[in-house]
Design a protein around this motif. Structure first.
Motif, PDB file in Angstrom:
ATOM      1  N   MET A 292       7.519  -1.254  -7.688  1.00  0.00           N
ATOM      2  CA  MET A 292       6.339  -0.864  -6.685  1.00  0.00           C
ATOM      3  C   MET A 292       7.556  -0.437  -5.505  1.00  0.00           C
ATOM      4  O   MET A 292       8.357  -0.869  -4.942  1.00  0.00           O
ATOM      5  CB  MET A 292       5.757  -2.112  -6.295  1.00  0.00           C
ATOM      6  N   ASN A 293       6.917   1.029  -5.025  1.00  0.00           N
ATOM      7  CA  ASN A 293       7.935   1.428  -3.887  1.00  0.00           C
ATOM      8  C   ASN A 293       7.468   1.001  -2.664  1.00  0.00           C
ATOM      9  O   ASN A 293       6.006   0.467  -2.485  1.00  0.00           O
ATOM     10  CB  ASN A 293       7.738   2.893  -3.723  1.00  0.00           C
TER      11      ASN A 293
ATOM     12  N   GLN B  80      16.546  -4.339   4.094  1.00  0.00           N
ATOM     13  CA  GLN B  80      15.771  -4.254   2.831  1.00  0.00           C
ATOM     14  C   GLN B  80      15.685  -2.596   2.053  1.00  0.00           C
ATOM     15  O   GLN B  80      15.792  -1.810   3.024  1.00  0.00           O
ATOM     16  CB  GLN B  80      14.623  -4.897   2.775  1.00  0.00           C
ATOM     17  N   LYS B  81      15.406  -2.605   1.034  1.00  0.00           N
ATOM     18  CA  LYS B  81      15.344  -1.310   0.455  1.00  0.00           C
ATOM     19  C   LYS B  81      13.827  -0.733   0.851  1.00  0.00           C
ATOM     20  O   LYS B  81      12.890  -1.301   0.278  1.00  0.00           O
ATOM     21  CB  LYS B  81      15.209  -1.398  -1.191  1.00  0.00           C
ATOM     22  N   ILE B  82      13.971   0.506   1.508  1.00  0.00           N
ATOM     23  CA  ILE B  82      12.559   1.045   1.719  1.00  0.00           C
ATOM     24  C   ILE B  82      12.862   2.381   1.350  1.00  0.00           C
ATOM     25  O   ILE B  82      13.895   3.120   1.179  1.00  0.00           O
ATOM     26  CB  ILE B  82      12.843   1.479   3.404  1.00  0.00           C
TER      27      ILE B  82
ATOM     28  N   LEU C  78      -4.798   1.510   2.888  1.00  0.00           N
ATOM     29  CA  LEU C  78      -4.826   2.870   2.188  1.00  0.00           C
ATOM     30  C   LEU C  78      -3.741   2.605   1.294  1.00  0.00           C
ATOM     31  O   LEU C  78      -4.039   3.190   0.142  1.00  0.00           O
ATOM     32  CB  LEU C  78      -4.638   4.023   3.104  1.00  0.00           C
ATOM     33  N   LEU C  79      -2.708   2.356   1.670  1.00  0.00           N
ATOM     34  CA  LEU C  79      -1.323   2.458   0.598  1.00  0.00           C
ATOM     35  C   LEU C  79      -1.210   1.238  -0.077  1.00  0.00           C
ATOM     36  O   LEU C  79      -0.898   1.494  -1.342  1.00  0.00           O
ATOM     37  CB  LEU C  79      -0.014   2.403   1.571  1.00  0.00           C
ATOM     38  N   SER C  80      -1.938   0.111   0.187  1.00  0.00           N
ATOM     39  CA  SER C  80      -1.830  -0.942  -0.621  1.00  0.00           C
ATOM     40  C   SER C  80      -3.051  -0.645  -1.780  1.00  0.00           C
ATOM     41  O   SER C  80      -2.420  -1.092  -3.105  1.00  0.00           O
ATOM     42  CB  SER C  80      -2.422  -2.273  -0.019  1.00  0.00           C
ATOM     43  N   ILE C  81      -3.916   0.104  -1.731  1.00  0.00           N
ATOM     44  CA  ILE C  81      -4.824   0.594  -2.549  1.00  0.00           C
ATOM     45  C   ILE C  81      -4.172   1.133  -3.490  1.00  0.00           C
ATOM     46  O   ILE C  81      -4.344   1.293  -4.751  1.00  0.00           O
ATOM     47  CB  ILE C  81      -6.076   1.078  -2.174  1.00  0.00           C
ATOM     48  N   HIS C  82      -3.265   2.136  -3.246  1.00  0.00           N
ATOM     49  CA  HIS C  82      -2.806   2.989  -4.116  1.00  0.00           C
ATOM     50  C   HIS C  82      -1.334   2.517  -4.594  1.00  0.00           C
ATOM     51  O   HIS C  82      -0.186   3.011  -4.867  1.00  0.00           O
ATOM     52  CB  HIS C  82      -2.471   4.255  -3.416  1.00  0.00           C
ATOM     53  N   ASN C  83      -1.051   1.207  -4.424  1.00  0.00           N
ATOM     54  CA  ASN C  83      -0.020   0.291  -5.343  1.00  0.00           C
ATOM     55  C   ASN C  83       1.329   0.589  -4.467  1.00  0.00           C
ATOM     56  O   ASN C  83       2.383   0.540  -5.322  1.00  0.00           O
ATOM     57  CB  ASN C  83       0.123   0.792  -6.806  1.00  0.00           C
ATOM     58  N   TYR C  84       1.295   0.717  -3.256  1.00  0.00           N
ATOM     59  CA  TYR C  84       2.360   0.665  -2.572  1.00  0.00           C
ATOM     60  C   TYR C  84       2.782  -0.662  -1.738  1.00  0.00           C
ATOM     61  O   TYR C  84       1.604  -1.066  -1.351  1.00  0.00           O
ATOM     62  CB  TYR C  84       2.619   1.865  -1.254  1.00  0.00           C
ATOM     63  N   LYS C  85       4.062  -1.100  -1.411  1.00  0.00           N
ATOM     64  CA  LYS C  85       4.214  -2.246  -0.999  1.00  0.00           C
ATOM     65  C   LYS C  85       4.380  -1.750   0.778  1.00  0.00           C
ATOM     66  O   LYS C  85       5.187  -0.852   0.937  1.00  0.00           O
ATOM     67  CB  LYS C  85       5.631  -2.892  -1.194  1.00  0.00           C
TER      68      LYS C  85
END
Length: 421
Positions: free
Chosen positions: A1-2, A44-46, A20-27
């Motif tokens: 997950m990006n 952290q990794k962004i 919006l972004l969570s619905i499309h599988n982004y953290k």
């Protein structure tokens, strides 16, 4: 997950983008000001940043957004940044695009366009891992890579030695990717490109007013690399004062920003590199012996390209790409040339040769026609490249595969003067 960092002082916008972004599988990580955003990028990794241009009530100049953009780029130059801005600030947004921003979108944004832009730039940012794959066939490099893979998982500092342009940074990146810190920051610092008076501030950070020109507090590279790897290229250029502070960090993990008495603690693995003989520098008093042994938990030495000829043709084919091929006379030329600039010179030569190549084949004349100086003496070669770039040292040094300091020494050694060839 990006993971996407969203920076905006408006909680409604943060909530809308989070949904919006969570619905499309982004953290999604949210930040409402510059400090929170920089801490997130440092620790952290962004994979991508979406940022507004103003973070204080009543502020509309966009200066806060510009500050954040340049601070993030200093921490992670490869991190894609999408700027979301009001129509009145489009000129500022376009300026940031020219400085490396991935894209900009006006408010109110179009959800579909935003998602497309995110997908495009996250996909593009994945490609460098493949592009940075080590290319080799020689026995010498195979043995070196085997050793590097073994030590990558060990929690020891590594010193990489070898001539300029030989691939020290590539090897450091490889070690980081093979280590347990691969998902944490990999921060690179070219010690030869930083003015000595700013070197300590660059490494350890500085408080506002710590020195002339320090108009705001800033984090150093050690803070940025916390939990990950810090690559110190041209380590021999570090001042004795900086060496003492670096030694302390390596021993205790502790340091203070310039102008501060607050001790900070970090967990950083240091990979350093040099083309200098640090043993000679130790004898002359220019480099601390105790620091040398702290940095040199394991030394990996990269041979010059002409000492590992088995790598020349695979590298050349990699640089010209899959749509072109090397002719027999081109291969012969490549194997016979001494490559004083090592892999960097080979890459530049191959890429320029593609300009002259026809019918998908690179010939010896393509390689020699666009860089006639390759058969000249070192003095003539350096003089020709300097004149070609109108004595712009940074550009000439890049083509020659030398550091700027080394090029200055060559100019002095050969008594070269602009306009005299």
């Amino acid at each position: 997950m990006n993971t996407i960092l969203v920076v905006d002082d408006n909680p409604d916008i943060l909530d809308a983008l989070d949904l919006l972004l969570s619905i499309h599988n982004y953290k999604v990580i949210s930040a409402s000001n510059v400090k929170e955003a920089l801490l997130s990028v440092s620790r952290q990794k962004i994979d991508l940043v979406i940022q507004d241009m103003n973070f204080s009530e009543g502020t509309t100049s966009g200066e806060e957004g510009k500050q954040l953009f340049y601070e993030i780029k200093a921490l992670n130059p490869a991190l894609p940044i999408i700027v979301i801005t009001a129509w009145s600030q489009l000129e500022t947004a376009i300026t940031l695009i020219k400085s490396g921003a991935a894209d900009y979108l006006p408010k109110p944004w179009d959800d579909h366009k935003l998602l497309e832009t995110i997908t495009e730039h996250i996909s593009a940012s994945i490609q460098p891992d493949e592009a940075n794959a080590l290319i080799y066939q020689s026995k010498e490099m195979a043995e070196l890579i085997f050793t590097a893979t073994k030590v990558a998982s060990a929690q020891i500092n590594i010193l990489i030695t070898g001539p300029n342009g030989s691939g020290k940074e590539k090897l450091a990146d490889f070690i980081h990717q093979k280590s347990g810190r691969a998902c944490a920051p990999f921060i690179k610092v070219n010690m030869g490109a930083i003015p000595q008076e700013l070197m300590e501030a660059e490494l350890f950070g500085a408080e506002k007013g710590a020195f002339t020109g320090a108009n705001q507090a800033r984090a150093g590279r050690f803070e940025a690399a916390d939990g990950g790897t810090l690559f110190l290229d041209e380590i021999g250029n570090l001042t004795l004062s900086g060496q003492m502070k670096l030694l302390r960090v390596l021993q205790t993990g502790e340091f203070e920003r310039l102008g501060s008495n607050v001790t900070q603690k970090v967990d950083v693995r240091v990979i350093s590199a040099t083309n200098a003989n640090l043993q000679i520098d130790i004898k002359s008093g220019a480099f601390r012996e105790d620091l040398y042994y702290r940095l040199n938990g394991m030394e990996l030495s990269i041979l010059p390209l002409n000492k590992r000829k088995g790598d020349i043709l695979p590298l050349a084919q990699h640089f010209i790409g899959v749509d072109a091929a090397l002719s027999k006379d081109a291969e012969q030329f490549l194997l016979q040339h001494s490559w004083p600039g090592n892999v960097r010179e080979l890459e530049n030569t191959c890429k320029r040769a593609l300009i002259f190549a026809e019918n998908g084949q690179v010939t010896a004349s393509d390689l020699t026609g666009q860089t006639q100086s390759v058969t000249l003496s070192e003095k003539e070669h350096i003089s020709a490249v300097l004149e070609k770039h109108d004595w712009t040292i940074a550009h000439a040094a890049q083509e020659l595969g030398l550091s700027r300091q080394t090029l200055y020494r060559r100019i002095e050694k050969f008594k070269l003067v602009k306009g005299e060839q």
